[in-house]
Scaffold this motif. Structure first.
Motif, PDB file in Angstrom:
ATOM      1  N   GLY A 191       0.972  -0.991  -0.069  1.00 53.54           N
ATOM      2  CA  GLY A 191       0.031  -0.494   0.153  1.00 53.54           C
ATOM      3  C   GLY A 191       1.041   0.741   0.095  1.00 53.54           C
ATOM      4  O   GLY A 191       0.421   2.454   0.329  1.00 53.54           O
ATOM      5  N   THR A 235      -0.135   4.000  -2.545  1.00 56.43           N
ATOM      6  CA  THR A 235      -1.817   4.000  -1.837  1.00 56.43           C
ATOM      7  C   THR A 235      -1.886   5.426  -1.273  1.00 56.43           C
ATOM      8  O   THR A 235      -2.278   6.460  -1.098  1.00 56.43           O
ATOM      9  CB  THR A 235      -2.937   3.396  -1.466  1.00 56.43           C
ATOM     10  OG1 THR A 235      -3.023   2.286  -2.341  1.00 56.43           O
ATOM     11  CG2 THR A 235      -4.259   3.547  -0.960  1.00 56.43           C
ATOM     12  N   ARG A 285      -5.219  -5.369  -8.482  1.00 52.63           N
ATOM     13  CA  ARG A 285      -4.719  -3.861  -8.820  1.00 52.63           C
ATOM     14  C   ARG A 285      -5.265  -3.853 -10.292  1.00 52.63           C
ATOM     15  O   ARG A 285      -4.930  -4.233 -10.788  1.00 52.63           O
ATOM     16  CB  ARG A 285      -3.435  -3.775  -8.147  1.00 52.63           C
ATOM     17  CG  ARG A 285      -3.266  -2.488  -8.910  1.00 52.63           C
ATOM     18  CD  ARG A 285      -1.621  -1.601  -8.309  1.00 52.63           C
ATOM     19  NE  ARG A 285      -0.953  -3.234  -8.020  1.00 52.63           N
ATOM     20  CZ  ARG A 285       0.523  -2.770  -7.562  1.00 52.63           C
ATOM     21  NH1 ARG A 285       0.566  -1.825  -6.884  1.00 52.63           N
ATOM     22  NH2 ARG A 285       1.978  -3.575  -7.542  1.00 52.63           N
ATOM     23  N   PRO A 316      -7.871   1.499   3.973  1.00 48.08           N
ATOM     24  CA  PRO A 316      -7.094   2.924   4.303  1.00 48.08           C
ATOM     25  C   PRO A 316      -6.890   4.002   5.025  1.00 48.08           C
ATOM     26  O   PRO A 316      -5.477   4.677   4.551  1.00 48.08           O
ATOM     27  CB  PRO A 316      -7.051   3.404   2.118  1.00 48.08           C
ATOM     28  CG  PRO A 316      -7.743   1.863   1.481  1.00 48.08           C
ATOM     29  CD  PRO A 316      -8.336   1.080   2.850  1.00 48.08           C
TER      30      PRO A 316
END
Ligand code: AP5
Ligand code: MG
Length: 222
Positions: free
Chosen positions: A12, A15, A127, A203
């Motif tokens: 991540g 992100t 993804r 997230p």
């Protein structure tokens, strides 16, 4: 503020770095994005890099070191930067140390995004990335699906899958990470700048934990 992110493929990094770059108004320098752009443009660095990337191996250090020397010395990084994917082995970390010394600068924080191995493969193979370079929004077929399958919510362009995100390359990428990049956790731990943040969960929660870490342990100024 000069921040470096460590973490396995799919942890991540991209992100969270994107969000942090917007929040702190700092450039986000992703080695993978820079290399993929070089491959697309067919530059000498891109041509040399492609074979390694297609096998889940690290690209030659000199290519990355030159790439980052040029960017970190430039005016866009004068107030700081967020590094994602560089350095990726001890030789690159030492090269970054020398470069920062030349620039009379130092890293404020190294964040290791920790995610259990069992979650990484799903994250990587699911993804999808917007094919419009100016947008480049990242989705996930299960965890962050677009409203319309295969289409970017933000700009309407088609979503694509990274060529190294196929199932058969995941094991090679994780092996490269274990052997060459994971030792950086100890390297930066020894320097006292390492902070570990869990990369598991939503997230938004992870972003909050990163901000708390930066505010508490890295004396963030803006
Ligand atoms: P690079 O592009 O850096 O790939 P990587 O390190 O393998 O990391 P990823 O980009 O796959 O993962 P990420 O942590 O950014 O995850 P993301 O946020 O996208 O490198 C590619 C290649 O380039 C390397 O293999 C190598 O060949 C070469 N290279 C690069 N740097 C190099 C260097 N310094 N030296 C030599 N060679 C180099 O998230 C992944 C997915 O999960 C997304 O779909 C996202 O939506 C989803 N997701 C994110 N967070 C969550 C969450 N909390 N819960 C559920 N899903 C989530
Ligand atoms: Mg990434």
């Amino acid at each position: 503020m000069r921040i470096l992110f460590l973490g396995a493929p799919g942890a991540g990094k991209g992100t969270q770095c994107k969000r942090l770059a917007a929040k702190l108004n700092l450039p986000h320098l992703s080695s993978g994005d820079l290399l993929r752009e070089a491959v697309k443009q067919g530059t000498p660095a891109g041509v040399a890099a492609k074979g390694f990337m297609d096998k889940g191996q690290l690209v030659t250090d000199a290519i990355l070191i030159d790439m980052f020397r040029e960017r970190l010395s430039g005016p866009s990084c004068a107030n700081g930067f967020i590094l994602d994917g560089f350095p990726r082995n001890i030789a690159q970390a030492k090269a970054l140390d020398s470069l920062l010394e030349e620039l009379n600068a130092q890293l404020n924080c190294v964040i290791n995004l920790e995610v259990d191995d069992s979650l990484l493969s799903d994250r990587i193979t699911g993804r999808r990335t917007c094919g419009n370079k100016a947008c480049a929004q990242v989705f996930h077929i299960k965890f962050a699906p677009p409203k319309k399958e295969g289409i970017c919510d933000d700009c309407g362009a088609e979503l694509t899958q990274r060529s190294d995100d196929k199932e058969d390359l995941v094991a090679a990428r994780l092996k490269t990470y274990r052997e060459q990049t994971q030792p950086l956790i100890e390297y930066y731990g020894g320097k006292g700048s390492l902070q570990t943040v869990s990369g598991e969960g939503e997230p938004d929660q992870i972003f909050e934990a990163i901000m708390t870490t930066l505010n508490t342990n890295c004396l963030i100024k803006k």
